[in-house]
Design an enzyme around this catalytic site. Structure first.
Site, PDB file in Angstrom:
ATOM      1  N   CYS A  43       0.874  -1.167   0.000  1.00  0.00           N
ATOM      2  CA  CYS A  43       0.000   0.000   0.000  1.00  0.00           C
ATOM      3  C   CYS A  43       0.910   1.216   0.000  1.00  0.00           C
ATOM      4  CB  CYS A  43      -0.907  -0.002   1.225  1.00  0.00           C
ATOM      5  SG  CYS A  43      -2.001   1.438   1.310  1.00  0.00           S
ATOM      6  N   GLU A  93      -4.095   1.224  -5.716  1.00  0.00           N
ATOM      7  CA  GLU A  93      -3.270   0.071  -6.057  1.00  0.00           C
ATOM      8  C   GLU A  93      -3.251  -0.062  -7.572  1.00  0.00           C
ATOM      9  OE1 GLU A  93      -0.561  -1.679  -5.722  1.00  0.00           O
ATOM     10  OE2 GLU A  93      -1.265  -1.972  -3.663  1.00  0.00           O
TER      11      GLU A  93
END
Length: 224
Positions: free
Chosen positions: A2, A104
């Site tokens: 992340c 993402e």
């Protein structure tokens, strides 16, 4: 991994959403593409239940310089209790990292395709994080920093990436913020993929690929 998040929810609203007792420090402006080394909104487990702002990228207390934090933006939940960089913080210094969503990239396309993940109802999310306090041996500056825990993907995340941040429910937040030392066995049940039913994901513009682009367009849906 992340590696980018968003946060537009004002500090006063975060305090209300997460039943905080006050604001020690806040992110001063909306962040549409917040990146590592920048300040992240956190609630440390110091017993004060206050909103604060820590540098993203964990700097262990024993580090010789702050640069190590650039590589420690995430901690894998499978190994966090054993890794020297994380194990002390995992036991004693946990925090919530408060965000509105995270980005993402789908790896199977060239160039990689960015997606935004967030709650369907627009409410902020609490991620499981760790924090540390480091003192510069050269200047004496005290820096508080944080890292985000990651776990395997849920069904929404799996087509995009094989990791996702650990999202905490209200009950999980209370356990994570307990100030006393906690063993891995007590915390492990929290380190699982979050139910996908309350989340959504959509493709966004590749403008988000550059961390210098911190503008509302980062959140817009990509043109069909």
């Amino acid at each position: 991994m992340c590696g980018r998040v968003t946060l537009q929810t004002p500090a006063v609203d975060l305090a209300r959403e997460f039943a905080l007792l006050g604001v020690r420090a806040a992110i001063e402006r909306p962040r549409y593409n917040l990146a590592p080394t920048q300040l992240m909104a956190v609630v440390p487990n110091d017993g004060q239940r206050m909103l604060d702002a820590y540098r993203w990228g964990l700097i262990p207390s024993w580090a010789k310089d702050a640069a190590i934090g650039n590589k420690l933006i995430n901690a894998r939940c499978e190994t966090v209790a054993e890794k020297p960089s994380f194990r002390a913080a995992f036991k004693r210094r946990r925090c919530l990292a408060l965000i509105d969503g995270w980005f993402e990239w789908r790896q199977s396309t060239k160039p990689k395709t960015p997606f935004l993940f967030r709650r369907k109802d627009g409410r902020p999310l609490a991620l499981a994080g760790l924090w540390e306090e480091w003192t510069s041996p050269e200047t004496g500056e005290v820096v508080r920093s944080c890292t985000l825990l990651t776990t395997g993907p849920n069904a929404l995340m799996a087509p995009i990436h094989d990791r996702m941040p650990v999202l905490l429910s209200s009950a999980g937040q209370e356990l994570w913020l307990r100030p006393e030392p906690m063993e891995h066995a007590a915390l492990q049940p929290l380190l699982v993929p979050f139910e996908e039913d309350s989340l959504e994901a959509y493709e966004v513009s590749r403008i988000v690929n550059s961390p210098t682009q911190d503008v509302p367009a980062c959140l817009e849906r990509a043109a069909a």
